[in-house]
Motif scaffolding. Structure first.
Motif, short mmCIF file in Angstrom:
data_model
loop_
_atom_site.label_atom_id
_atom_site.label_comp_id
_atom_site.label_asym_id
_atom_site.label_seq_id
_atom_site.Cartn_x
_atom_site.Cartn_y
_atom_site.Cartn_z
N ILE A 55 0.84 -1.20 0.00
CA ILE A 55 0.00 0.00 0.00
C ILE A 55 0.87 1.25 0.00
O ILE A 55 0.64 2.18 -0.77
N VAL A 56 1.88 1.25 0.87
CA VAL A 56 2.75 2.43 0.97
C VAL A 56 3.49 2.65 -0.34
O VAL A 56 3.59 3.78 -0.83
N THR A 57 4.00 1.59 -0.96
CA THR A 57 4.71 1.76 -2.23
C THR A 57 3.76 2.14 -3.37
O THR A 57 4.20 2.75 -4.34
N GLN A 58 2.50 1.80 -3.23
CA GLN A 58 1.51 2.22 -4.22
C GLN A 58 1.27 3.72 -4.10
O GLN A 58 1.05 4.40 -5.09
N LEU A 59 1.34 4.24 -2.89
CA LEU A 59 1.07 5.65 -2.64
C LEU A 59 2.30 6.55 -2.80
O LEU A 59 2.16 7.76 -2.89
N CYS A 60 3.49 5.94 -2.79
CA CYS A 60 4.70 6.75 -2.89
C CYS A 60 5.81 5.97 -3.59
O CYS A 60 5.66 4.79 -3.87
N ASP A 61 6.93 6.62 -3.82
CA ASP A 61 8.05 5.95 -4.47
C ASP A 61 8.92 5.23 -3.43
O ASP A 61 8.68 5.33 -2.23
N HIS A 62 9.93 4.52 -3.92
CA HIS A 62 10.78 3.71 -3.04
C HIS A 62 11.52 4.57 -2.01
O HIS A 62 11.64 4.19 -0.85
N LEU B 296 11.36 4.25 2.14
CA LEU B 296 12.49 4.14 3.07
C LEU B 296 12.42 5.20 4.16
O LEU B 296 12.74 4.93 5.32
N LYS B 297 11.95 6.39 3.81
CA LYS B 297 11.77 7.45 4.82
C LYS B 297 10.69 7.06 5.82
O LYS B 297 10.81 7.33 7.02
N VAL B 298 9.64 6.43 5.33
CA VAL B 298 8.58 5.97 6.22
C VAL B 298 9.13 4.93 7.20
O VAL B 298 8.86 5.00 8.40
N LEU B 299 9.92 4.00 6.71
CA LEU B 299 10.52 2.99 7.58
C LEU B 299 11.41 3.61 8.64
O LEU B 299 11.36 3.22 9.82
N LYS B 300 12.19 4.59 8.27
CA LYS B 300 13.06 5.27 9.24
C LYS B 300 12.23 6.01 10.28
O LYS B 300 12.58 6.03 11.46
#
Length: 88
Positions: free
Chosen positions: A63-70, A74-78
């Motif tokens: 879902i997150v990668t559908q809404l944003c780029d890679h 990675l920023k979301v994970l951090k």
């Protein structure tokens, strides 16, 4: 699948709704979900305890990668890691 999501949102108790939603996460990447819908889902998922929420996060990747780029993913994970460090 959209019907299952609709039924999940009809569950009044937020904790039970979050549990039902958690089991649907791995299938939601196949749907076209808007950012607003995703933020509503995150608010519901927050009603789980910490371990349930953390165990659900890997299933949010499609879902997150559908809404944003890679790079944004990675920023979301951090950001998630940073928040997790604040928990006792």
């Amino acid at each position: 699948m959209p019907e299952a999501l609709d039924v999940t949102h009809q569950i009044q108790d937020k904790y039970h709704c979050a549990n039902a939603l958690r089991y649907l996460l791995s299938y939601l990447g196949k749907l076209s979900i808007s950012f607003d819908e995703w933020t509503k889902m995150l608010n519901v998922l927050a009603y789980q305890n910490r371990m349930q929420l953390l165990s659900a996060l890997p299933y949010t990747r499609p879902i997150v990668t559908q809404l944003c780029d890679h790079a944004t993913f990675l920023k979301v994970l951090k950001a998630v890691q940073k928040v997790c460090q604040q928990w006792p």
